[in-house]
Design a protein around this motif. Structure first.
Motif, PDB file in Angstrom:
ATOM      1  N   VAL A 175       0.850  -1.191   0.000  1.00 11.82           N
ATOM      2  CA  VAL A 175       0.000   0.000   0.000  1.00 11.82           C
ATOM      3  C   VAL A 175       0.882   1.236   0.000  1.00 11.82           C
ATOM      4  N   LEU A 176       0.680   2.101  -1.015  1.00 15.20           N
ATOM      5  CA  LEU A 176       1.367   3.390  -1.014  1.00 15.20           C
ATOM      6  C   LEU A 176       0.468   4.372  -0.297  1.00 15.20           C
ATOM      7  N   CYS A 177       0.864   4.837   0.860  1.00 15.41           N
ATOM      8  CA  CYS A 177      -0.011   5.688   1.662  1.00 15.41           C
ATOM      9  C   CYS A 177       0.264   7.148   1.353  1.00 15.41           C
ATOM     10  N   SER A 178      -0.488   7.696   0.414  1.00 12.38           N
ATOM     11  CA  SER A 178      -0.274   9.082   0.015  1.00 12.38           C
ATOM     12  C   SER A 178      -0.636  10.054   1.120  1.00 12.38           C
ATOM     13  N   PRO A 234     -13.073   6.210  -4.983  1.00 11.25           N
ATOM     14  CA  PRO A 234     -11.663   6.507  -4.719  1.00 11.25           C
ATOM     15  C   PRO A 234     -10.963   5.285  -4.135  1.00 11.25           C
ATOM     16  N   ASP A 235      -9.788   4.988  -4.636  1.00 12.90           N
ATOM     17  CA  ASP A 235      -9.014   3.867  -4.128  1.00 12.90           C
ATOM     18  C   ASP A 235      -7.708   4.392  -3.529  1.00 12.90           C
ATOM     19  N   PRO A 236      -7.597   4.399  -2.189  1.00  7.54           N
ATOM     20  CA  PRO A 236      -6.425   5.009  -1.552  1.00  7.54           C
ATOM     21  C   PRO A 236      -5.142   4.201  -1.685  1.00  7.54           C
ATOM     22  N   ARG A 237      -5.129   3.158  -2.514  1.00  5.39           N
ATOM     23  CA  ARG A 237      -3.899   2.372  -2.638  1.00  5.39           C
ATOM     24  C   ARG A 237      -2.931   2.937  -3.662  1.00  5.39           C
ATOM     25  N   ARG A 252      -5.163   4.617   8.939  1.00  5.19           N
ATOM     26  CA  ARG A 252      -6.479   4.987   8.412  1.00  5.19           C
ATOM     27  C   ARG A 252      -6.609   4.628   6.935  1.00  5.19           C
ATOM     28  N   GLN A 253      -5.607   4.980   6.138  1.00  2.82           N
ATOM     29  CA  GLN A 253      -5.710   4.731   4.711  1.00  2.82           C
ATOM     30  C   GLN A 253      -5.639   3.236   4.395  1.00  2.82           C
ATOM     31  N   ARG A 254      -4.861   2.511   5.138  1.00  3.99           N
ATOM     32  CA  ARG A 254      -4.809   1.048   4.963  1.00  3.99           C
ATOM     33  C   ARG A 254      -6.170   0.439   5.286  1.00  3.99           C
ATOM     34  N   PHE A 255      -6.787   0.924   6.359  1.00  2.00           N
ATOM     35  CA  PHE A 255      -8.107   0.424   6.759  1.00  2.00           C
ATOM     36  C   PHE A 255      -9.132   0.699   5.663  1.00  2.00           C
TER      37      PHE A 255
END
Length: 336
Positions: free
Chosen positions: A3-6, A84-87, A323-326
């Motif tokens: 996961v790239l956490c922007s 939106p896909d936070p990955r 949070r973004q991973r979740f």
């Protein structure tokens, strides 16, 4: 899963930008928001709480909607993505998060102004220090002594380490770009209309109460970070926590009290007292049982504030990543 956490990276880059560059010297977005708020106030002002609440709701609501739009648009990474896909890749989202974070933070500028006043006090330039400190505090510095000026600086460094560093990072970790922008809108409105003057006693009520609400957790987090960093300035965490428990409630602000008390305990000094704001006099109680503040303590307060900022940045980065991973794991994949 990779996961790239922007969000997390953007917060970290934004904090590093603030530490390296300070506030933008021109066209500061927060100043622009202030100009818009002032112009709107000419039309919305009434000596009523309801009018003030509508004023705050319009400005904060618009800011939040803008932040939500930016968050959603920049998290989309494929043309066919329905959500939106936070990955990632999230490069644009990372850049906008970093820019927003840089714009709303103020740690380096805060410490720079505090150090400048300390330098003037060390040179026995009281008039210069009284003039320079106006960028840090709202109290009337006209007749303050050198030690009283030093106390004002340290109290401002403590309170604003929470308001201008810990709280924005906290809300950025919790809610991304909307959290960063929304928090700064609320805090700016509190600074503009939240004080107890005849004009804003009713109109500014909603701004002040909303600011109290969004700063409640960050202020206590800032106090905990200051206590944990106490050994860096020759203090002890136990003394800082004891001061918070014993004295924070004496301060009229529910959020400034814990942070200023933590700084007082960590530095081994005594803060608080009577402050004059124009025609209004406010008793902030006595925070800490140490010695009176001198100009030499400003450097220690700055070191403590810098350590609080580091701790907040680390926690915000970890919180944003979690949070973004979740969120990435909960959202359905396209075509699934």
């Amino acid at each position: 899963m990779r996961v790239l956490c922007s969000s997390a990276t953007g917060l970290l880059v934004g904090w590093l930008a603030d530490e390296g560059l300070g506030d933008p010297s021109r066209y500061h977005p927060v100043a622009g928001f202030g100009h818009v708020a002032s112009a709107l106030e000419q039309k919305t002002w009434r000596d009523q709480r309801a009018a003030g609440a509508a004023h705050v709701a319009l400005l904060v609501g618009t800011t939040l909607l803008g932040g939500v739009a930016l968050e959603r648009l920049t998290l989309v990474n494929r043309p066919d993505a329905r959500r939106p896909d936070p990955r990632g890749p999230g490069v644009l989202h990372l850049a906008l998060t970093a820019a927003a974070c840089w714009a709303v933070l103020g740690g380096r500028s805060l410490r720079r102004e505090a150090a400048a006043v300390g330098t003037l006090l060390a040179a026995d330039d009281l008039n210069g220090a009284r003039d320079r400190i106006r960028s840090l505090v709202g109290r009337d510095p006209t007749h303050l002594s050198a030690d009283e000026l030093a106390r004002a600086v340290i109290e401002s460094v403590a309170e604003n380490s929470s308001d201008a560093v810990v709280a924005p990072l906290f809300w950025g970790a919790v809610a991304g770009i909307p959290g960063l922008l929304g928090y700064r809108a609320i805090n700016t409105l509190d600074a503009m209309i939240g004080h107890r003057s005849p004009r804003y006693h009713r109109f500014g009520w909603a701004a002040a109460r909303l600011d109290d609400l969004v700063n409640w957790i960050p202020a206590r987090l800032a106090a905990g970070l200051a206590a944990a960093a106490a050994p860096l300035v020759g203090g002890s965490p136990a003394a800082a926590f004891d001061t918070v428990r014993a004295d924070a409630h004496k301060h009229p602000s529910p959020n400034a009290g814990p942070v200023e008390a933590a700084f007082a305990g960590a530095l081994g000094v005594r803060l608080g007292g009577t402050n004059r704001y124009g025609d209004r006099v406010e008793d902030r109680g006595t925070l800490g049982a140490g010695r009176p503040v001198t100009a030499a303590d400003i450097a220690g307060a700055n070191r403590l504030a810098a350590a609080v900022g580091v701790g907040a940045a680390v926690l915000a980065t970890l919180g944003a990543f979690a949070r973004q991973r979740f969120l990435s794991e909960r959202r359905p994949k396209v075509g699934a």
